[in-house]
Design a protein around this motif. Structure first.
Motif, PDB file in Angstrom:
ATOM      1  N   ILE A 293      22.477 -19.099  67.237  1.00 48.24           N
ATOM      2  CA  ILE A 293      21.193 -18.710  67.809  1.00 48.24           C
ATOM      3  C   ILE A 293      20.193 -18.309  66.725  1.00 48.24           C
ATOM      4  CG2 ILE A 293      20.063 -16.902  69.184  1.00 48.24           C
ATOM      5  CD1 ILE A 293      22.437 -17.030  71.101  1.00 48.24           C
ATOM      6  N   ALA A 294      20.651 -17.586  65.707  1.00 45.21           N
ATOM      7  CA  ALA A 294      19.741 -17.083  64.673  1.00 45.21           C
ATOM      8  C   ALA A 294      19.076 -18.194  63.870  1.00 45.21           C
ATOM      9  CB  ALA A 294      20.491 -16.147  63.727  1.00 45.21           C
TER      10      ALA A 294
ATOM     11  N   VAL B 191      18.617 -13.524  60.978  1.00 44.83           N
ATOM     12  CA  VAL B 191      18.350 -13.023  62.328  1.00 44.83           C
ATOM     13  C   VAL B 191      17.151 -13.776  62.898  1.00 44.83           C
ATOM     14  CG1 VAL B 191      19.294 -10.725  61.906  1.00 44.83           C
ATOM     15  CG2 VAL B 191      16.890 -11.178  61.383  1.00 44.83           C
ATOM     16  N   ALA B 192      17.096 -13.861  64.206  1.00 51.37           N
ATOM     17  CA  ALA B 192      15.955 -14.524  64.846  1.00 51.37           C
ATOM     18  C   ALA B 192      14.680 -13.739  64.547  1.00 51.37           C
ATOM     19  CB  ALA B 192      16.188 -14.621  66.347  1.00 51.37           C
ATOM     20  N   ALA B 193      13.582 -14.447  64.298  1.00 48.02           N
ATOM     21  CA  ALA B 193      12.302 -13.819  63.995  1.00 48.02           C
ATOM     22  C   ALA B 193      11.222 -14.412  64.892  1.00 48.02           C
ATOM     23  CB  ALA B 193      11.948 -14.022  62.523  1.00 48.02           C
TER      24      ALA B 193
ATOM     25  N   GLY C 238      24.037 -26.241  55.797  1.00 48.39           N
ATOM     26  CA  GLY C 238      22.843 -26.852  55.210  1.00 48.39           C
ATOM     27  C   GLY C 238      21.579 -26.140  55.648  1.00 48.39           C
ATOM     28  N   THR C 239      21.525 -25.769  56.925  1.00 45.72           N
ATOM     29  CA  THR C 239      20.386 -25.018  57.447  1.00 45.72           C
ATOM     30  C   THR C 239      20.277 -23.660  56.751  1.00 45.72           C
ATOM     31  OG1 THR C 239      20.651 -26.100  59.595  1.00 45.72           O
ATOM     32  CG2 THR C 239      19.327 -24.089  59.549  1.00 45.72           C
TER      33      THR C 239
ATOM     34  N   ALA D 147      25.216 -16.569  60.519  1.00 48.72           N
ATOM     35  CA  ALA D 147      24.888 -17.286  59.285  1.00 48.72           C
ATOM     36  C   ALA D 147      24.217 -16.354  58.291  1.00 48.72           C
ATOM     37  CB  ALA D 147      23.969 -18.464  59.604  1.00 48.72           C
ATOM     38  N   GLY D 148      24.369 -16.679  57.009  1.00 49.90           N
ATOM     39  CA  GLY D 148      23.738 -15.869  55.980  1.00 49.90           C
ATOM     40  C   GLY D 148      24.075 -16.377  54.592  1.00 49.90           C
ATOM     41  N   GLY D 149      24.126 -15.448  53.639  1.00 50.25           N
ATOM     42  CA  GLY D 149      24.427 -15.808  52.267  1.00 50.25           C
ATOM     43  C   GLY D 149      25.175 -14.695  51.568  1.00 50.25           C
TER      44      GLY D 149
END
Length: 546
Positions: free
Chosen positions: A19-20, A58-60, A439-440, A469-471
């Motif tokens: 979703i994020a 996170v969704a923005a 990739g996104t 998702a993140g880094g």
């Protein structure tokens, strides 16, 4: 490019995203991080990229349309899903700004140094969605570790106005990505470097990386083949099949395939090392199963052997460590000698204990251990026919037992090595989704000005919309290890944990498998059908997240 019916059908599959990552994306930063070990040494070597925080997307409400050209490199061995990392990267940078461009460097890191590249366009990339292989731009094993390489790469980066490089690779390739990120940061060149976790071996895994991409597809592909052999084995009832499985050092692939297929025997290298087992003890374990089954009229069975087993037999591991140092220091002195002279040179330079081990090995195995290493300094274990070595030792042991009246069965062996069969398979739904999300995520890390990070996706046993998702800073995964005779900073490999849930689940039932025929036939890798079949993650992931 002419497409098979499967390719045509898979091209229409739309990867799912957490979703994020579906709309505008923001970031949430965590606490500062530190390396896995050797904190002071790693911090000294990477002062500009050490200690950075974990990143979560996170969704923005909105995100700025970043202007950026990006370069992408496929590094090391192939793994299913690599093309979807690139398609996720492409789609996201175009979504951020339609003027953004993506350049692929041909045949791996060497393409960056030699300025061999192509622009990846919308028309071109359509042929590669949800496909296996790395043939979109090819891969290579050139190590990026010299200043001259970094500066040569910078020339084409400047020419193409590239803001960031994405390096898709395993632990060694991502170590190189970290070194490159640190160099460009120290020079204040304004070039970002982002990594993506790729390897079918499953050994690029830690608290932040739940699984490397390609592992899901490769193990399902191998398990289909193993299941086919088990069914043939149970039909003919006259062969013991010894199957070596790719996986470099770690036994993750062998263990996962065992959990899926339930063979009679699966050797786990990490257990061999922990128990200080000899080759003879491994052989006795297998022969005990062979003899028990023969007494019940079952002169057949299946044995799984991890590719890196030979290195984990402690005596041979110690020999390899000394051979590594010898090759690094004196390889030029003996590499051009004939086989006999080379053998004598090596024996004369080994310690007494390792010399004794070397002299007991079959000549071809001893020769393979002393030959050139791969570009990362590793013994090329895929060239060592461990499955034949062990089956021949089993035959000799059983002959001895027969003479002693301990064995009355028939023993005939068949040999297989499954490696390349799985590296370029069409990605499973899991890997297609996971790689597209990676990739996104890489694109979003670039858009948010990050460098020295690896894109990660977590909570992967949940439905895709719940993935996180993140880094993660690459330095967080690093420690100092001896490579080619020198201590170097590298990402720590994740081996099978003997106190982990996957191994414990296997250990609880293996004695039964050794005696009885408990084979499971997984069948072809599934793309359509009930979700519990076609979207199921690996047994390893399921057990680790129970």
């Amino acid at each position: 490019m002419e497409k098979s019916l499967l390719q045509q059908a898979r091209a229409s599959y739309v990867p799912k995203l957490p979703i994020a990552l579906r709309g505008a994306v923001g970031i949430k930063e965590g606490a500062p991080t530190q390396s896995a070990d050797n904190q002071e040494e790693i911090k000294t070597l990477f002062p500009n990229t050490y200690g950075m925080p974990l990143i979560e997307f996170v969704a923005a409400e909105k995100s700025d349309a970043a202007a950026m050209n990006v370069g992408v490199i496929l590094s090391g061995g192939q793994a299913p899903g690599g093309h979807n990392v690139i398609t996720g990267l492409f789609d996201t940078i175009k979504k951020l700004n339609p003027e953004n461009r993506l350049f692929g460097f041909i045949l791996g890191p060497g393409g960056l140094v030699s300025h061999n590249y192509m622009e990846i366009t919308a028309d071109f990339i359509e042929d590669y969605r949800n496909t296996g292989g790395f043939d979109m731009i090819g891969s290579g094993r050139t190590k990026l570790e010299e200043t001259e390489q970094f500066e040569k790469g910078l020339e084409i980066i400047r020419k193409l106005d590239i803001k960031a490089l994405v390096i898709i690779g395993g632990d060694d390739s991502n170590t190189n990505a970290c070194v490159l990120a640190e160099y460009y940061a120290a020079k204040q060149y304004g070039v970002q470097v982002i990594g993506c976790p790729k390897t079918i071996d499953g050994d690029l895994k830690n608290s932040q990386i739940e699984t490397s991409f390609g592992f899901d597809t490769a193990t399902k592909t191998y398990s289909e083949l193993i299941g086919n052999i088990e069914r043939d084995c149970n039909s003919a009832r006259k062969y013991w099949h010894f199957i070596k499985l790719m996986g470099r050092s770690a036994s993750h692939i062998a263990l996962e395939c065992a959990l899926q297929c339930q063979p009679n025997i699966c050797i786990v290298s990490e257990e061999v090392e922990a128990k200080d087992m000899t080759l003879n003890e491994i052989v006795e374990q297998i022969c005990t199963s062979v003899a028990y089954r023969a007494a019940n009229g079952d002169n057949f069975g299946v044995v799984l052997i991890p590719e890196g087993l030979i290195e984990f037999v402690p005596a041979i591991g110690r020999l390899i460590a000394e051979l590594n140092d010898l090759l690094a220091a004196h390889g030029a002195d003996y590499k051009d000698l004939d086989a006999d002279a080379q053998r004598q040179y090596i024996i004369s330079h080994l310690s007494d204990a390792n010399k004794a081990t070397f002299e007991t090995l079959p000549a071809d195995v001893a020769r393979q251990l002393s030959l050139d290493r791969d570009p990362h300094g590793n013994v090329q274990v895929s060239l060592i026919e461990t499955e034949k070595l062990i089956s021949e030792m089993c035959a000799a042991k059983l002959k001895q037992w027969a003479a002693e009246g301990k064995y009355t069965g028939k023993f005939a062996a068949q040999h297989h090595f499954f490696g390349y069969e799985g590296r370029c398979a069409t990605p499973s739904n899991f890997d297609a989704d996971y790689c597209y999300a990676l990739g996104t995520s890489a694109a979003q890390l670039i858009a948010n000005g990050k460098t020295g990070y690896m894109a990660v996706v977590k909570n992967t046993t949940a439905p895709v919309e719940e993935w996180q998702a993140g880094g993660v800073p690459i330095t967080m995964m690093m420690n100092m290890e001896r490579r080619n005779g020198q201590m170097k900073p590298v990402i720590r490999k994740a081996l099978v944990e003997l106190d982990g849930a996957p191994f414990k689940a296997f250990a609880a039932v293996r004695d039964t498998w050794a005696k009885e025929t408990c084979y499971v036939y997984p069948g072809p890798i599934q793309y359509w059908g009930p979700s519990e079949v076609c979207d199921r993650p690996t047994m390893t992931l399921i057990l680790e997240h129970k």
